[in-house]
Motif scaffolding. Sequence first.
Motif, PDB file in Angstrom:
ATOM      1  N   CYS A 247       0.822  -1.204   0.000  1.00  0.00           N
ATOM      2  CA  CYS A 247       0.000   0.000   0.000  1.00  0.00           C
ATOM      3  C   CYS A 247       0.861   1.261   0.000  1.00  0.00           C
ATOM      4  N   TYR A 248       0.241   2.334  -0.433  1.00  0.00           N
ATOM      5  CA  TYR A 248       0.841   3.660  -0.423  1.00  0.00           C
ATOM      6  C   TYR A 248       0.378   4.361   0.846  1.00  0.00           C
ATOM      7  N   HIS A 249       1.333   4.936   1.581  1.00  0.00           N
ATOM      8  CA  HIS A 249       1.025   5.512   2.896  1.00  0.00           C
ATOM      9  C   HIS A 249       0.477   6.934   2.774  1.00  0.00           C
ATOM     10  N   MET A 250      -0.439   7.116   1.861  1.00  0.00           N
ATOM     11  CA  MET A 250      -1.103   8.406   1.676  1.00  0.00           C
ATOM     12  C   MET A 250      -2.284   8.175   0.751  1.00  0.00           C
ATOM     13  N   GLY A 251      -3.238   9.108   0.776  1.00  0.00           N
ATOM     14  CA  GLY A 251      -4.413   8.962  -0.064  1.00  0.00           C
ATOM     15  C   GLY A 251      -4.903  10.314  -0.528  1.00  0.00           C
ATOM     16  N   SER A 252      -6.162  10.360  -0.921  1.00  0.00           N
ATOM     17  CA  SER A 252      -6.773  11.588  -1.420  1.00  0.00           C
ATOM     18  C   SER A 252      -7.896  12.017  -0.489  1.00  0.00           C
ATOM     19  N   LYS A 253      -8.048  13.309  -0.350  1.00  0.00           N
ATOM     20  CA  LYS A 253      -9.011  13.881   0.587  1.00  0.00           C
ATOM     21  C   LYS A 253     -10.421  13.371   0.325  1.00  0.00           C
ATOM     22  N   THR A 254     -11.142  13.102   1.419  1.00  0.00           N
ATOM     23  CA  THR A 254     -12.497  12.573   1.274  1.00  0.00           C
ATOM     24  C   THR A 254     -13.358  12.995   2.446  1.00  0.00           C
ATOM     25  N   ASP A 255     -14.665  12.879   2.267  1.00  0.00           N
ATOM     26  CA  ASP A 255     -15.622  13.023   3.362  1.00  0.00           C
ATOM     27  C   ASP A 255     -15.929  11.610   3.846  1.00  0.00           C
ATOM     28  N   PRO A 256     -15.746  11.336   5.133  1.00  0.00           N
ATOM     29  CA  PRO A 256     -15.935   9.949   5.597  1.00  0.00           C
ATOM     30  C   PRO A 256     -17.323   9.387   5.336  1.00  0.00           C
ATOM     31  N   ASP A 257     -18.318  10.242   5.253  1.00  0.00           N
ATOM     32  CA  ASP A 257     -19.676   9.765   4.991  1.00  0.00           C
ATOM     33  C   ASP A 257     -19.926   9.496   3.507  1.00  0.00           C
ATOM     34  N   TYR A 258     -18.998   9.935   2.656  1.00  0.00           N
ATOM     35  CA  TYR A 258     -19.175   9.757   1.205  1.00  0.00           C
ATOM     36  C   TYR A 258     -17.885   9.258   0.559  1.00  0.00           C
ATOM     37  N   ARG A 259     -17.149   8.431   1.270  1.00  0.00           N
ATOM     38  CA  ARG A 259     -15.842   8.036   0.755  1.00  0.00           C
ATOM     39  C   ARG A 259     -15.941   7.210  -0.519  1.00  0.00           C
ATOM     40  N   ASP A 260     -17.049   6.512  -0.735  1.00  0.00           N
ATOM     41  CA  ASP A 260     -17.178   5.701  -1.952  1.00  0.00           C
ATOM     42  C   ASP A 260     -17.268   6.569  -3.209  1.00  0.00           C
ATOM     43  N   LEU A 261     -17.584   7.855  -3.036  1.00  0.00           N
ATOM     44  CA  LEU A 261     -17.654   8.764  -4.180  1.00  0.00           C
ATOM     45  C   LEU A 261     -16.273   9.241  -4.608  1.00  0.00           C
ATOM     46  N   GLN A 262     -15.275   9.043  -3.752  1.00  0.00           N
ATOM     47  CA  GLN A 262     -13.909   9.465  -4.061  1.00  0.00           C
ATOM     48  C   GLN A 262     -13.219   8.288  -4.743  1.00  0.00           C
ATOM     49  N   THR A 263     -12.906   8.442  -6.022  1.00  0.00           N
ATOM     50  CA  THR A 263     -12.415   7.312  -6.826  1.00  0.00           C
ATOM     51  C   THR A 263     -11.001   7.529  -7.364  1.00  0.00           C
ATOM     52  N   ASP A 264     -10.248   8.431  -6.768  1.00  0.00           N
ATOM     53  CA  ASP A 264      -8.892   8.702  -7.238  1.00  0.00           C
ATOM     54  C   ASP A 264      -8.023   7.448  -7.122  1.00  0.00           C
ATOM     55  N   LYS A 265      -7.284   7.133  -8.170  1.00  0.00           N
ATOM     56  CA  LYS A 265      -6.430   5.939  -8.185  1.00  0.00           C
ATOM     57  C   LYS A 265      -4.975   6.280  -8.474  1.00  0.00           C
ATOM     58  N   SER A 266      -4.588   7.525  -8.221  1.00  0.00           N
ATOM     59  CA  SER A 266      -3.205   7.917  -8.487  1.00  0.00           C
ATOM     60  C   SER A 266      -2.231   7.144  -7.611  1.00  0.00           C
ATOM     61  N   ASP A 267      -2.671   6.776  -6.397  1.00  0.00           N
ATOM     62  CA  ASP A 267      -1.798   5.987  -5.525  1.00  0.00           C
ATOM     63  C   ASP A 267      -1.584   4.583  -6.090  1.00  0.00           C
ATOM     64  N   ILE A 268      -2.602   4.028  -6.717  1.00  0.00           N
ATOM     65  CA  ILE A 268      -2.466   2.699  -7.323  1.00  0.00           C
ATOM     66  C   ILE A 268      -1.478   2.750  -8.485  1.00  0.00           C
ATOM     67  N   ASP A 269      -1.496   3.841  -9.248  1.00  0.00           N
ATOM     68  CA  ASP A 269      -0.552   3.982 -10.354  1.00  0.00           C
ATOM     69  C   ASP A 269       0.892   4.015  -9.840  1.00  0.00           C
ATOM     70  N   ILE A 270       1.108   4.693  -8.724  1.00  0.00           N
ATOM     71  CA  ILE A 270       2.443   4.731  -8.107  1.00  0.00           C
ATOM     72  C   ILE A 270       2.871   3.326  -7.696  1.00  0.00           C
ATOM     73  N   LEU A 271       1.947   2.594  -7.074  1.00  0.00           N
ATOM     74  CA  LEU A 271       2.249   1.236  -6.617  1.00  0.00           C
ATOM     75  C   LEU A 271       2.542   0.298  -7.788  1.00  0.00           C
ATOM     76  N   LYS A 272       1.807   0.444  -8.876  1.00  0.00           N
ATOM     77  CA  LYS A 272       2.057  -0.393 -10.058  1.00  0.00           C
ATOM     78  C   LYS A 272       3.487  -0.229 -10.544  1.00  0.00           C
ATOM     79  N   ARG A 273       3.944   1.022 -10.592  1.00  0.00           N
ATOM     80  CA  ARG A 273       5.306   1.281 -11.067  1.00  0.00           C
ATOM     81  C   ARG A 273       6.330   0.707 -10.086  1.00  0.00           C
ATOM     82  N   TYR A 274       6.041   0.846  -8.783  1.00  0.00           N
ATOM     83  CA  TYR A 274       6.979   0.319  -7.784  1.00  0.00           C
ATOM     84  C   TYR A 274       7.049  -1.208  -7.854  1.00  0.00           C
ATOM     85  N   VAL A 275       5.905  -1.870  -7.914  1.00  0.00           N
ATOM     86  CA  VAL A 275       5.873  -3.339  -7.957  1.00  0.00           C
ATOM     87  C   VAL A 275       6.570  -3.847  -9.217  1.00  0.00           C
ATOM     88  N   ALA A 276       6.326  -3.206 -10.352  1.00  0.00           N
ATOM     89  CA  ALA A 276       6.955  -3.636 -11.604  1.00  0.00           C
ATOM     90  C   ALA A 276       8.470  -3.510 -11.520  1.00  0.00           C
TER      91      ALA A 276
END
Length: 363
Positions: A247-276
Amino acid sequence: MSLMQDYDCVVIGAGVQGSFAAYQLAKQKKKTLLLEQVCQTQTSKYTKAFIPSFQNGTFISPHRQTGLLVMGPEHSGDYQLFKNTLQRNKVPTVILTRDNFPQHIPNVILAEGDGALVDVTAGELFADRALKAVQFQKLGGVIRDNEKVMEINPGPVVKVTTSGGVYQARSVVITAGPWTNKLLAHTGFQLPLEVVKINVCYWKERAPGTYDVKQRFPCFLVTESVETKEHIYGLPSNEYPGLVKICYHMGSKTDPDYRDLQTDKSDIDILKRYVARSMPGLIPEPAVVESCMYTLTPDRHFVLDYHPNYSNIIIGAGFSGHGFKFGPVIGKLLCELCLGEVPSFDVSPFRIRRFQSNTKSAL
């Protein structure tokens, strides 16, 4: 709505911090209510404050010793902080060299210029078992889940109104994680907290067992990499057979009551490059993606303190993604603050006053 019920203390939030705080209060024979709305670089400062709790047996949550591999630019401040802290506190540590790294840690590529060390005492904490270990109700405590706090009325006796009842207590402990400021708004106060959503990713092994704890693969932490200045961390395959948690030790700002609406995946892109680049035994595409939330303070250190206007409201907040492992100690400290006792450890680094101009009254 039920009749008002009286308690010595009401703890709001039944995560690990609130659960251990309630446990400690009940252990002190205080009539305690635990409320939950659902069903159930900084190393030096924390090592100095909390390492005695590991040594004297306070920290007894179920865990598995795996060792912790720390990697990062050898001369960077963050990597050196880890190294110096471990050595200063005489934690058994193995320093790896570029020559012997592949022998000790196969299937991981150490970046050019990186140092590596292993804290051999470290391990993996099983969160679900840790919470089950808190025998709060056996001590006479009362838990009410599925009760959302609707209102907090401060005063010499604090009144807490929930979706299922009305309670009053001499003191209240707020350990509500991402919902902390929503509760503090009832008291006319706000902390400088930011809530972020973290994508929790699991990566499939190309050959099962490659990164398994049975093969002595450790937990690991990357302090900095070519992909990011933020930490990347991982655990051996366990929760899902054949899948490694990274996992990436950071994320994107969200409202806890509506976190499913926050769909940013920039952290996943970072992880993909690191794992590769660094983990050749893994497929560089997450097989499972879950989520969690961090509640961040500006300095990434905890808040353990009295409400600035109401001394019978105690706040445990801003654990910034690294508070769970300190749950037993934090619970004890919150209990001591609640009872007006001198804390077992120095909590001055975690006082609200350090934020000064960043704290404000709620509108």
